[in-house]
Design an enzyme around this catalytic site. Sequence first.
Site, PDB file in Angstrom:
ATOM      1  N   ASN A  14     -25.236 -50.124 -44.892  1.00  0.00           N
ATOM      2  CA  ASN A  14     -23.951 -49.910 -44.670  1.00  0.00           C
ATOM      3  C   ASN A  14     -23.970 -50.032 -43.007  1.00  0.00           C
ATOM      4  OD1 ASN A  14     -21.168 -49.073 -43.917  1.00  0.00           O
ATOM      5  ND2 ASN A  14     -21.308 -47.480 -45.410  1.00  0.00           N
ATOM      6  N   ARG A  96     -22.855 -53.251 -47.817  1.00  0.00           N
ATOM      7  CA  ARG A  96     -21.404 -52.842 -47.895  1.00  0.00           C
ATOM      8  C   ARG A  96     -20.577 -53.888 -46.736  1.00  0.00           C
ATOM      9  NH1 ARG A  96     -17.911 -48.602 -44.487  1.00  0.00           N
ATOM     10  NH2 ARG A  96     -15.927 -49.006 -45.501  1.00  0.00           N
ATOM     11  N   HIS A 184     -12.045 -48.992 -49.215  1.00  0.00           N
ATOM     12  CA  HIS A 184     -12.844 -47.587 -49.823  1.00  0.00           C
ATOM     13  C   HIS A 184     -12.965 -48.241 -51.287  1.00  0.00           C
ATOM     14  CE1 HIS A 184     -11.074 -44.990 -46.684  1.00  0.00           C
ATOM     15  NE2 HIS A 184     -12.327 -45.540 -46.299  1.00  0.00           N
ATOM     16  N   ARG A 244      -7.198 -43.402 -36.735  1.00  0.00           N
ATOM     17  CA  ARG A 244      -5.917 -44.380 -36.800  1.00  0.00           C
ATOM     18  C   ARG A 244      -4.703 -43.803 -37.369  1.00  0.00           C
ATOM     19  NH1 ARG A 244     -10.040 -47.523 -41.059  1.00  0.00           N
ATOM     20  NH2 ARG A 244     -11.605 -45.974 -40.610  1.00  0.00           N
ATOM     21  N   GLU A 381     -21.291 -44.337 -52.499  1.00  0.00           N
ATOM     22  CA  GLU A 381     -21.113 -45.704 -52.427  1.00  0.00           C
ATOM     23  C   GLU A 381     -22.363 -46.491 -52.591  1.00  0.00           C
ATOM     24  OE1 GLU A 381     -17.456 -45.836 -49.460  1.00  0.00           O
ATOM     25  OE2 GLU A 381     -19.136 -44.676 -48.918  1.00  0.00           O
TER      26      GLU A 381
END
Length: 396
Positions: A14, A96, A184, A244, A381
């Site tokens: 990742n 990922r 996600h 963000r 993940e």
Amino acid sequence: MAFRVADDAVLTINAGSSSIKLAVFGPNEGETPGVSALVERVGGPDAAARIDRAGGARSAVDLSGGAGDDHAGALAAVLPRLAEAAGRPIGAAGHRIVHGGDAFAGPARIDDGVLATLRRFIPLARTHQPHGIAAIEALRALRPDAPQAACFDTAFHATLPTVARTFALPRAVREAGVRRYGFHGLSYQWLAGRLPDLLGESARGRVVAAHLGNGASLCGLVGLKSRATTMGFTPLDGLVMGERPGLTDPGAVLFMVEEMGMSAEAVRDALFKRSGLLGLSGLSNDMRTLLASDAAEARLALDVYVHRIVREIAAIAGEIGGADALVFTGGVGENAAEIRRRVVQGLDWLGFALDDALNVASAARAAEAGSKPILIVPANEEAVIARLTRETLAAP
């Protein structure tokens, strides 16, 4: 050398702008890697890397001599140590990748054609996509014999209905690829796999999942599939995040350009790096720092953060026809009991109520008696990437 599904370990990668998370899953290690690694501050003078073994043992990796200057150098330094710690061959790698656009509704074996398509999606995810591609290319140079798979954050949301993914924009803009993709997805895919064990048959009902971290989003699942989500064309949309802004009037962006004279680069920097909790508080994007602060700006940031989550949960519930269960995951979702408390406090009308002691303990099942289920599920993940990689590379 061919990848041996039954014998070889899978490396998961990742890659972020300045970090790389790696884990090694042996063929019989299930959902927990035997060894993992973290590289931080890639490209900086203080770049650092470490190997973490199951059981808690930790060791540093030397990144001197420019090894930490880029992803390729960092991987070259870390991979031999990681393979040695794993004690078995690393036969393949799964990455990922944030954006798969319209091209990928599931994982893909990486070849030159796939890599070219991933590059085509860089304009859709400029802050994420290049780093995933850099890790693929670096591993290709280091281990050309190892097959690689791309696992996409957008793929889980391929089941969004047309009405949910379509923006009310001119046809030419929509045909250029501007639509809701959602992100996600690997986290939500992990949850979808866990829900039957946690909820039984009701797992196939209407579940609202909240992935709350430095990036944050919601997903409405029906039948364990994504039917609604808050992130859109890019990971800027929806909830307030660490840096963000989440949902923002597009006219505000035009105002920044036309009235404030900001360049496209300055607007991008403001939206991706200086907004959200950091922009509201002026202090930090770290939830722990804000929860510990008495500053009025920190309180405002938390108030706006929670307000948006409650509002968007209501919108997701409306979109999927109700909410039979609520799930928290991600760094904030798993660890910030106060945020969970405040969010659920605003959802009593939906039939949710937390047990205070269970919430403080971050128990897997945290609802009080008589409430609809409220779950706290650690994200994983990496396990999803390892499983998808094995399935993809085992296919003929």
